[in-house]
Design a protein around this motif. Structure first.
Motif, mmCIF file in Angstrom:
data_model
loop_
_atom_site.group_PDB
_atom_site.id
_atom_site.type_symbol
_atom_site.label_atom_id
_atom_site.label_comp_id
_atom_site.label_asym_id
_atom_site.label_seq_id
_atom_site.Cartn_x
_atom_site.Cartn_y
_atom_site.Cartn_z
ATOM 1 N N PRO A 180 7.322 33.547 60.670
ATOM 2 C CA PRO A 180 7.317 34.942 60.185
ATOM 3 C C PRO A 180 6.620 35.909 61.128
ATOM 4 N N SER A 181 5.928 35.417 62.149
ATOM 5 C CA SER A 181 5.205 36.285 63.078
ATOM 6 C C SER A 181 6.069 36.793 64.222
ATOM 7 N N TYR A 182 7.307 36.292 64.343
ATOM 8 C CA TYR A 182 8.166 36.660 65.468
ATOM 9 C C TYR A 182 9.565 37.022 64.974
ATOM 10 N N THR A 183 10.260 37.770 65.798
ATOM 11 C CA THR A 183 11.687 38.012 65.566
ATOM 12 C C THR A 183 12.535 37.391 66.679
ATOM 13 N N GLU A 184 11.867 37.102 67.800
ATOM 14 C CA GLU A 184 12.576 36.513 68.952
ATOM 15 C C GLU A 184 11.599 35.668 69.760
ATOM 16 N N ARG B 84 16.797 34.016 68.389
ATOM 17 C CA ARG B 84 16.393 34.682 67.157
ATOM 18 C C ARG B 84 15.426 33.786 66.385
ATOM 19 N N VAL B 85 14.458 34.407 65.714
ATOM 20 C CA VAL B 85 13.498 33.681 64.878
ATOM 21 C C VAL B 85 13.627 34.165 63.442
ATOM 22 N N TYR B 86 13.714 33.225 62.517
ATOM 23 C CA TYR B 86 13.833 33.533 61.098
ATOM 24 C C TYR B 86 12.458 33.502 60.431
ATOM 25 N N ARG B 87 12.286 34.325 59.414
ATOM 26 C CA ARG B 87 11.004 34.362 58.711
ATOM 27 C C ARG B 87 10.806 33.115 57.841
ATOM 28 N N GLU C 79 16.291 31.823 55.188
ATOM 29 C CA GLU C 79 17.090 32.878 55.821
ATOM 30 C C GLU C 79 18.154 32.334 56.775
#
Length: 464
Positions: free
Chosen positions: A47-51, A56-59, A63
């Motif tokens: 949850p601390s990253y988007t990429e 891509r990083v999922y929370r 998701e």
């Protein structure tokens, strides 16, 4: 292999929960391992990253738009129950919980471990916690979080490793890689909240790419596990050999086992009797386990316990006899008619009784002649070839002659301690050709012992 274990060893998709790019961290190593080597789909969750690293990083695992077969959890212990609940809701098949801080730390950790089990709702199989997980050289699945430079990964091969200790598994894989020993799958099960060594043994026994299973066992954890392990091991050893190194043999080491993985070491003599009943092959260290596994993976089983020894050194031959006979095998004197045949073509000063000492005049052709003359007879069941590449009459070509001698259907192992260029080429050629080489006579003798013991287990010979 059961469906659940197929997802553990051969998942189509993996979610790394706690993914990070941070250098030197557990999550960072696993993230890079899987992104660069795994041949299926990899999803990053944090949850601390988007990429991260261009992905891509999922929370949350919830998701991820696709199915997830395997979740690798690398987050602090208190977060794992919630994450496990999400994995259950997502339909994740198996979770590898790398995180420590559970029953190995005491009652508070044990309570947290129970929460993880409850959160799985019986729908997610769990490996761990407090483990380093799975290494599968066939498909690039690698959750071992030691960086490549500090732990070499072995090539794919016919040996499987099941280890209760993660550090031991990492160390032995590093050693195997440096020795050129092929290990197809290795798995560390840690605290075995759910998946145990019994199930892993049963699953790996059904894998056709694996010919030998090596187990490092510290202790059993639950009532009835010993009986279950005995039953499964008995079945497995009728199909493929199982080599076991049991640690925690003494009272003091038993205390260490309990603090390590919350297992009970138990009475070693009971374990020893159980392993014998099950037809497992016991060894005294993991290096010997993998060295012995090489022979069981490549050699035919003998029809008896009689060993032919061929040497280019009388002193080494004497030591070989000591080592072979100390493990319960025999070095029979060859009958006079065979000795007479040998004497016609060997130098007059060569010894033909067994061990056959070709002396410092040894040549490749002499070794070939002895192998071709003695192996087809009914007087011996296996061969130990001692060959140093220091003598002027010997070359790496000898490897081809030894490999050709496999046509006689009897196990052959080779000992040599020379490290010159010819010796390295000789050993490499033998290993490629399916003949195991050893740099310790004790290990070579143990390899032959293991072949004989397994032949007894399979009912091919009666114990002598």
């Amino acid at each position: 292999m059961g469906e659940g274990f197929n997802y553990l060893f051969n998942p189509r998709s993996i979610a790394i929960i706690g993914a990070t790019a941070r250098e030197g961290s557990v999550g960072g190593v696993i993230t890079r391992n899987l992104l660069t080597k795994f041949r299926g789909r990899v999803y990053l969750v944090n949850p601390s990253y988007t990429e991260l690293l261009g992905h891509r990083v999922y929370r949350s695992v919830l998701e991820i738009p696709d199915e997830v077969d395997l979740a690798v959890i690398v987050t602090p212990a208190p977060t794992v129950p919630r994450i496990m609940s999400e994995c259950a809701a997502k339909g994740v098949k198996v979770a590898v919980v790398i995180s420590g801080g559970f029953s190995e730390t005491g009652e508070d950790g044990a309570r947290l471990e129970r929460e993880v089990r409850e959160a799985s709702q019986g729908r997610v199989r769990i490996l761990g916690p407090n483990c380093i997980g799975v290494y599968n050289a066939f498909n690039g699945l690698d959750t071992f979080f030691i960086p490549q430079g500090r732990m070499e990964r072995p090539r794919a091969g016919p040996i499987a490793l099941i280890s209760q200790s993660g550090a031991v598994a990492a160390a032995i894989l590093d050693w195997a890689a440096r020795k050129g020993i092929g290990v197809g799958i290795a798995v560390n099960y840690g605290n075995k909240l759910d998946i145990s060594e019994v199930e892993l043994l049963e699953a790996l026994a059904g894998n056709e790419d694996l010919r030998v299973v090596v187990m490092y066992v510290e202790g059993l954890k639950y009532p009835g596990e010993g009986r279950r392990l005995l039953e499964v091991m008995r079945r497995v050893t009728k199909v493929k050999p199982v080599i076991v190194y049991k640690a925690g043999r003494s009272k003091s080491s038993g205390r260490a086992v309990k603090s390590h993985t919350a297992a009970l070491a138990g009475n070693y003599e009971i374990y020893r009797a159980m392993l014998r009943q099950a037809g497992a092959i016991e060894v005294n260290n993991l290096m010997d386990a993998l060295e012995v596994a090489k022979a069981l993976a490549t050699q035919p089983l003998p029809r008896g316990n009689r060993v032919l020894i061929i040497t280019d050194s009388g002193g080494a031959g004497v030591q070989a006899v000591d080592n072979v006979e100390s493990v319960g095998l025999v070095v029979p004197e060859l009958p006079q008619e065979v000795r007479s045949t040998l004497a016609k073509s060997l130098p007059p000063f060569a010894s033909t009784a067994n061990p056959i000492d070709l002396t410092g005049s040894a040549t490749d052709a002499m070794y070939k002649f002895v192998l071709d003359t003695v192996l087809p007879t009914g007087h011996i069941d296996m061969a130990l070839v001692l060959a140093q590449m220091q003598l002027p009459g010997m070359t790496p070509k000898l490897a081809d002659y030894i490999i050709e001698a496999r046509r006689f259907g009897k196990p052959i192992v080779v000992y040599g301690i020379s490290a010159n260029e010819d010796a390295r080429a000789f050993k490499a050629r033998l290993e490629e050709g399916g003949v195991p080489t050893y740099d310790r006579l004790e290990t070579a003798a143990n390899a032959l012992r293991a072949l004989y013991e397994y032949a007894v287990t399979r009912g091919l010979v009666r114990p002598r």
